[in-house]
Design a protein around this motif. Structure first.
Motif, PDB file in Angstrom:
ATOM      1  N   GLU A 159     101.284   1.215  13.489  1.00 29.42           N
ATOM      2  CA  GLU A 159     100.453   2.230  12.841  1.00 29.42           C
ATOM      3  C   GLU A 159      99.102   2.341  13.535  1.00 29.42           C
ATOM      4  OE1 GLU A 159     100.455   3.202   8.416  1.00 29.42           O
ATOM      5  OE2 GLU A 159     101.081   1.099   8.432  1.00 29.42           O
ATOM      6  N   CYS A 162      99.474   4.179  16.836  1.00 32.36           N
ATOM      7  CA  CYS A 162      99.655   5.616  16.608  1.00 32.36           C
ATOM      8  C   CYS A 162      98.355   6.270  16.164  1.00 32.36           C
ATOM      9  CB  CYS A 162     100.754   5.846  15.578  1.00 32.36           C
ATOM     10  SG  CYS A 162     102.407   5.346  16.138  1.00 32.36           S
ATOM     11  N   GLU A 163      97.557   5.563  15.364  1.00 29.97           N
ATOM     12  CA  GLU A 163      96.292   6.124  14.903  1.00 29.97           C
ATOM     13  C   GLU A 163      95.336   6.337  16.074  1.00 29.97           C
ATOM     14  OE1 GLU A 163      94.808   8.077  12.219  1.00 29.97           O
ATOM     15  OE2 GLU A 163      96.227   6.675  11.360  1.00 29.97           O
ATOM     16  N   LEU A 166      96.561   9.377  18.002  1.00 30.60           N
ATOM     17  CA  LEU A 166      96.216  10.611  17.305  1.00 30.60           C
ATOM     18  C   LEU A 166      94.733  10.918  17.438  1.00 30.60           C
ATOM     19  CD1 LEU A 166      98.322  10.176  14.043  1.00 30.60           C
ATOM     20  CD2 LEU A 166      98.669  11.906  15.809  1.00 30.60           C
ATOM     21  N   CYS A 171      99.004  13.739  20.656  1.00 28.08           N
ATOM     22  CA  CYS A 171      99.964  13.907  19.565  1.00 28.08           C
ATOM     23  C   CYS A 171     101.399  13.961  20.075  1.00 28.08           C
ATOM     24  CB  CYS A 171      99.620  15.160  18.770  1.00 28.08           C
ATOM     25  SG  CYS A 171      97.970  15.080  18.019  1.00 28.08           S
ATOM     26  N   LEU A 178     106.930   7.638  16.466  1.00 22.51           N
ATOM     27  CA  LEU A 178     106.920   7.916  15.035  1.00 22.51           C
ATOM     28  C   LEU A 178     108.281   8.387  14.536  1.00 22.51           C
ATOM     29  CD1 LEU A 178     103.408   9.548  14.662  1.00 22.51           C
ATOM     30  CD2 LEU A 178     104.172   7.367  13.707  1.00 22.51           C
ATOM     31  N   GLN A 194     101.506   9.884   9.485  1.00 19.09           N
ATOM     32  CA  GLN A 194     101.138  10.036  10.895  1.00 19.09           C
ATOM     33  C   GLN A 194     102.064  11.026  11.595  1.00 19.09           C
ATOM     34  OE1 GLN A 194     101.214   5.914  12.208  1.00 19.09           O
ATOM     35  NE2 GLN A 194      98.985   5.847  12.192  1.00 19.09           N
ATOM     36  N   ARG A 197     101.066  14.519  10.592  1.00 23.85           N
ATOM     37  CA  ARG A 197      99.844  14.946  11.270  1.00 23.85           C
ATOM     38  C   ARG A 197     100.110  15.285  12.731  1.00 23.85           C
ATOM     39  NH1 ARG A 197      96.733   9.805   9.923  1.00 23.85           N
ATOM     40  NH2 ARG A 197      95.422  10.436  11.672  1.00 23.85           N
ATOM     41  N   GLY A 246      92.185  12.377   7.878  1.00 20.36           N
ATOM     42  CA  GLY A 246      92.477  11.202   8.694  1.00 20.36           C
ATOM     43  C   GLY A 246      91.462  11.095   9.789  1.00 20.36           C
TER      44      GLY A 246
END
Length: 600
Positions: A159, A162-163, A166, A171, A178, A194, A197, A246
């Motif tokens: 996570e 991935c954050e 992003l 993306c 994801l 995620q 988004r 986010g």
């Protein structure tokens, strides 16, 4: 030698890997390694090896199993990692060099707060995982109590990776991870958020909403619960066309937002021009803008286009959608510059020009494209059309800006309501084909009730998506009983038809706003004779009032001299009007004095 726990339980010397057989010593080793350096009670070890059906001589049997494990260590030359008997249980000493689980934890600890090194450290940590955990360990206790805890550690690291991706605008790169993670863990709301988004930010709104529907169905079927508040807020944000909440890309309504150029340092990448996910309809208008903006600017100044239309018609959405389609032709970037303040008053032209100059030097690498959003007066635009300025300017306005059209000859793209097939396509994109196909007549009724106004249709779609059991026909009837007051989302004033129309009337000179309310009482087409009677003025002045309302986007023209008011706008005006006294005779003169010079 090194133990490998993050996959099938195995032993490696760095070159060769020995996967242990599914036997009792393997279960014992796994139970010790998942608690490295800790004393594991003998009762727990017996349960890990034999489960509930333990032998009568369980104590002796456990000692025998420990002996077999020590022989296994001797076979592979790892006597220094002997199982240690202590009071009440056993322990197996380990460190980050001898156990991959501890190596993983060391890397994730180092990554926390490591700045630019965080992402590569986390990727290295995740690279230690070699597939499903402990598939060769025949222990119900280990798989029930320990494996989920270890999987959660991996998911937290994933996570975070991935954050970061992003937040840096990568993306598309993060989608593969994801997709895989959400299919392996279908009820994990953080990963689903995620994925939604990421899909939203690459313009795949329909798929993002489908992910919400997937996890909602899964949670209801498996656990009897609905998604949490974060996912529900995210779903609504996507429906509204907002940037999802986010820590990824942030924009502010009053700030200039660069779009296209990627920074040399991805961590310092500038915020991007907002996407318009799930953009539907306006095919002809998009084609006109793309063709116009794809040509290089001339020597006299930038390419210029004016997108005009009434409140809620999707002017900004079309401009942003087009800007993304032609962004590769503007290496200096694409920018969104709001030209009105939240209260509807225009920003001074020199203030907007100064803001554009302040941001361009940091990113300019060629011609740029600027979207001037919600322009009120032509002079706001003229100050930005100097030859050394942007390569292209797209203006959105509720006004026709005829004076600007006359002097600068832009491409003019007027927006009215959506065609019925486009309204149906918009509702289908939000609600899904299955729900729409089940009630086609109700979909038509909803579009008619919304006056085919894009803002109203999106609000209806958002409300219905949060009410999956509501029949579309029932909802259409409910809307009609209090129109347009029910076309609003309570948690976002921007998504409100009444407020949008109130704002439009607030911008009008008083006499013109009063004329609009009075004309709403007339049914059917509007022409000068009927308008003159309703307003109590000569036909020539009534015709001028009609033209002014047309210019402000509150009327549409079927043919020269014949106008019509959108049924949604009419319902709003009737609701506002109440009892109105006689309008003063010199209404057209009052309107002329109230309008800024050159706005016609």
């Amino acid at each position: 030698m090194r133990f490998q726990l993050l996959g099938p339980l195995s032993i490696t010397d760095g070159r060769d890997v020995v996967v242990l057989p599914p036997a009792k010593p393997t279960s014992l080793l796994a139970a010790l390694l998942v608690r490295p350096g800790e004393v594991v009670p003998t009762a727990r070890l017996r349960e890990a090896v034999w489960g509930e059906h333990q032998p009568a001589t369980a104590k002796a049997a456990l000692q025998s199993c420990v002996l077999r494990l020590r022989r296994l260590f001797a076979k592979y030359g790892i006597e220094d990692r002997a199982v240690v008997a202590v009071a009440g249980g056993y322990l197996l000493p380990a460190d980050a060099d001898s156990l991959d689980l501890l190596h993983f934890r060391r890397l994730t600890t180092e990554a926390d707060g490591a700045g630019e090194a965080e992402l590569p450290l986390l990727r290295t940590a995740l690279g230690l995982w070699r597939g499903p955990l402990l598939t060769n360990v025949p222990s119900e206790l280990v798989h029930r109590d320990e494996v989920p805890r270890l999987v959660e550690e991996r998911l937290r690291a994933l996570e975070r990776v991935c954050e970061i991706q992003l937040a840096r605008g990568r993306c598309r790169e993060v989608l593969v991870d994801l997709w895989e993670a959400t299919r392996a863990h279908p009820q994990h709301e953080g990963l689903t958020a995620q994925l939604m988004r990421a899909l939203y930010r690459v313009g795949r709104q329909n798929e993002a909403l489908a992910e919400f529907r997937r996890i909602r169905a899964h949670l209801r079927d498996e656990l009897g619960v609905d998604p949490g508040s974060e996912l529900r807020r995210l779903e609504l944000a996507i429906l509204r066309g907002d940037e999802p909440r986010g820590p990824a890309v942030e924009t502010t309504a009053a700030m200039l937002t660069p779009a296209a150029p990627a920074a040399e340092d991805p961590a310092q990448e500038a915020p991007r021009l907002p996407h318009v996910p799930g953009f539907t309809g306006r095919t002809r208008e998009s084609a006109v803008l793309v063709a116009h903006l794809s040509d290089p600017p001339g020597p006299g100044g930038p390419r210029l286009a004016v997108v005009s239309g009434g409140p809620g018609m999707g002017k900004t959405a079309l401009a942003l959608h087009t800007a993304h389609l032609v962004a590769d032709r503007y290496p200096g970037g694409c920018f969104l510059l709001p030209m009105s303040r939240p209260d509807g008053t225009p920003r001074p032209a020199d203030e907007a020009a100064a803001e554009l100059r302040s941001v361009r030097p940091a990113t300019a690498a060629g011609p740029c494209l600027v979207v001037l959003d919600d322009v009120v007066h032509p002079d706001q635009v003229r100050a930005l059309l100097e030859p050394a300025g942007p390569g292209a300017v797209v203006v959105t306005s509720r006004m026709g800006l005829a004076a600007l059209v006359a002097t600068h000859g832009p491409a003019v793209v007027p927006l009215g309501t959506l065609a019925p097939p486009e309204s149906g396509a918009l509702l289908t994109a939000v609600l899904g084909e299955e729900r729409v196909a089940a009630e086609p007549a109700a979909v038509h009724a909803l579009a008619e009730t919304c006056g085919h106004v894009p803002l109203a249709l999106r609000i209806v779609g958002a409300r219905l998506l949060t009410r999956p059991k509501t029949r579309l026909a029932d909802y259409a009837g409910w809307l009609r009983r209090d129109l347009p007051a029910r076309l609003a989302l309570p948690d976002d004033p921007r998504m409100s038809v009444p407020l949008a129309l109130d704002g439009a009337l607030h911008r009008l000179p008083g006499p013109l706003a009063e004329a609009h309310l009075r004309l709403a009482r007339l049914g059917g087409p509007l022409a000068a004779p009927a308008a003159a009677g309703a307003l109590g003025v000569p036909e020539t002045e009534a015709e001028e009032v009609l033209e002014r309302l047309l210019d402000h986007g509150l009327l549409e023209e079927d043919q020269p001299g014949t106008f019509r008011m959108n049924p949604l706008f009419r319902a709003h005006a009737l609701r506002r009007s109440g009892r109105t006294g006689a309008l003063p005779q010199p209404v057209a003169a009052a309107v002329r004095r109230a309008l800024p010079s050159g706005a016609a």
